[in-house]
Enzyme design. Structure first.
Site, mmCIF file in Angstrom:
data_model
loop_
_atom_site.group_PDB
_atom_site.id
_atom_site.type_symbol
_atom_site.label_atom_id
_atom_site.label_comp_id
_atom_site.label_asym_id
_atom_site.label_seq_id
_atom_site.Cartn_x
_atom_site.Cartn_y
_atom_site.Cartn_z
ATOM 1 N N THR A 133 30.362 33.486 46.747
ATOM 2 C CA THR A 133 29.856 32.493 47.700
ATOM 3 C C THR A 133 30.741 32.411 48.940
ATOM 4 O O THR A 133 30.683 31.433 49.679
ATOM 5 C CB THR A 133 29.776 31.108 47.038
ATOM 6 O OG1 THR A 133 31.070 30.754 46.520
ATOM 7 C CG2 THR A 133 28.760 31.091 45.908
ATOM 8 N N GLY A 140 31.864 32.531 52.526
ATOM 9 C CA GLY A 140 31.158 32.505 53.796
ATOM 10 C C GLY A 140 29.841 31.766 53.790
ATOM 11 O O GLY A 140 29.103 31.808 54.779
ATOM 12 N N THR A 141 29.547 31.059 52.719
ATOM 13 C CA THR A 141 28.268 30.352 52.629
ATOM 14 C C THR A 141 28.110 29.338 53.760
ATOM 15 O O THR A 141 27.053 29.262 54.403
ATOM 16 C CB THR A 141 28.148 29.635 51.277
ATOM 17 O OG1 THR A 141 28.303 30.591 50.228
ATOM 18 C CG2 THR A 141 26.798 28.964 51.141
ATOM 19 N N GLY A 142 29.157 28.545 54.011
ATOM 20 C CA GLY A 142 29.071 27.524 55.044
ATOM 21 C C GLY A 142 28.927 28.107 56.435
ATOM 22 O O GLY A 142 28.123 27.623 57.246
ATOM 23 N N CYS A 143 29.696 29.147 56.731
ATOM 24 C CA CYS A 143 29.590 29.819 58.026
ATOM 25 C C CYS A 143 28.184 30.359 58.228
ATOM 26 O O CYS A 143 27.569 30.201 59.298
ATOM 27 C CB CYS A 143 30.583 30.977 58.119
ATOM 28 S SG CYS A 143 32.315 30.551 57.853
ATOM 29 N N LYS A 171 26.314 19.280 52.792
ATOM 30 C CA LYS A 171 26.179 20.360 51.811
ATOM 31 C C LYS A 171 26.667 19.902 50.437
ATOM 32 O O LYS A 171 27.653 19.177 50.319
ATOM 33 C CB LYS A 171 26.961 21.586 52.287
ATOM 34 C CG LYS A 171 26.416 22.169 53.586
ATOM 35 C CD LYS A 171 27.223 23.340 54.079
ATOM 36 C CE LYS A 171 28.613 22.958 54.508
ATOM 37 N NZ LYS A 171 29.330 24.042 55.218
#
Length: 279
Positions: A220, A222-225, A188
């Site tokens: 942003t 929680g974007t990765g989750c 990412k």
């Protein structure tokens, strides 16, 4: 069992049903963790079940407390789901400690389905969510079991020792993670500077670049989750890896654009935007 063996087992079994077992921490603010995972899997057409690793006291301003759950309770939650409902993919998020990493590795071996591993190390506001001692356990136990690994730049640096400050760094770190045993790596680019944001999907067969103009927003959380869970939902529904990742990436990009602006800090995405259409 390796991710390759897990994928082979799935290929020879019954058709996928979209079932995703999520093993991660709870976010009381609803923007990340289990709450974001459930929303993402549901919006992508899958069915979400959970094994919660920790309860966090959290909102958009930060993490104010972390309360790990006992190892036997984490395992019991996962076993209850797998022995009855089953799973077509597993997604892991916040694990927290060496003991949890070891317990989850055993769960993955028993489940024999593709695992999407999000090596969560810190919250958006910077609070540590993984013990320093557990980074080595993630490297040796989780990465070799990953059908897809989804690190951000700081996580990739911690796992490989390679500086990730540009696309070349993303590529070198991703290749190193493939050598550590991951079947695919989605590097990412949110932490990499530049007006253009690039996520880089690497497999032994090559690479795919996913690019967009960077959205200027503080919302942003929680974007990765969300991205990892959306990928897991696609795999659980039987999509090829590249299609699952591309679909998840597009979903998250739109969720960021539509963020509702909640809270005084790093606000959540609009996970539910597909039910309202694109207008």
């Amino acid at each position: 069992m390796t991710a390759q063996a897990a994928s082979d087992r799935v290929a020879s079994g019954s058709p996928p049903k979209g079932r995703v077992l999520i093993i991660a921490g709870s976010d009381s603010g609803g923007g990340a963790g289990i709450q974001a995972d459930i929303k993402a899997v549901t919006m992508m057409g899958g069915f979400a079940a959970t094994a919660i690793t920790a309860i966090t006291v959290q909102n958009t301003l930060g993490v104010h407390g972390v309360h790990p759950l006992p190892l036997d309770l984490i395992t019991a939650q996962a076993r209850a789901v797998l022995d009855d409902i089953g799973a077509d993919a597993i997604k892991t998020g916040m694990l927290g400690s060496v003991g949890v990493v070891e317990a989850v590795a055993a769960i993955l071996d028993s489940a024999t389905v593709p695992a999407v591993i999000d090596p969560v190390m810190a919250a958006k506001g910077g609070a540590a969510l993984l013990d320093d001692a557990a980074i080595g356990a993630v490297r040796t136990l989780m990465i070799p079991r990953a059908a897809l690994l989804t690190p951000n730049a700081p996580e990739a640096e911690a796992l490989t020792g390679i500086v990730v400050a540009d696309l070349d760094g993303q590529r070198r770190a991703g290749e190193a993670l493939l050598r550590l045993g991951a079947r695919a790596v989605l590097m990412k680019g949110g932490h990499v500077p530049g007006e253009v944001l690039t996520d880089l999907l690497l497999t032994p067969d090559g690479e795919t670049l996913l690019t967009s103009e960077r959205i200027d927003t503080r919302h942003t959380h929680g974007t990765g989750c969300t991205l990892a869970s959306a990928c897991a939902a696609g795999l659980a529904l039987g999509l090829p890896l590249e299609q699952a990742v591309a679909q998840a990436w597009a979903y998250v990009a739109e969720a960021i654009r539509r963020a509702p602006g909640l809270g005084g800090g790093h606000g959540p995405l609009d996970h539910g935007w597909p039910v309202r259409g694109r207008a």
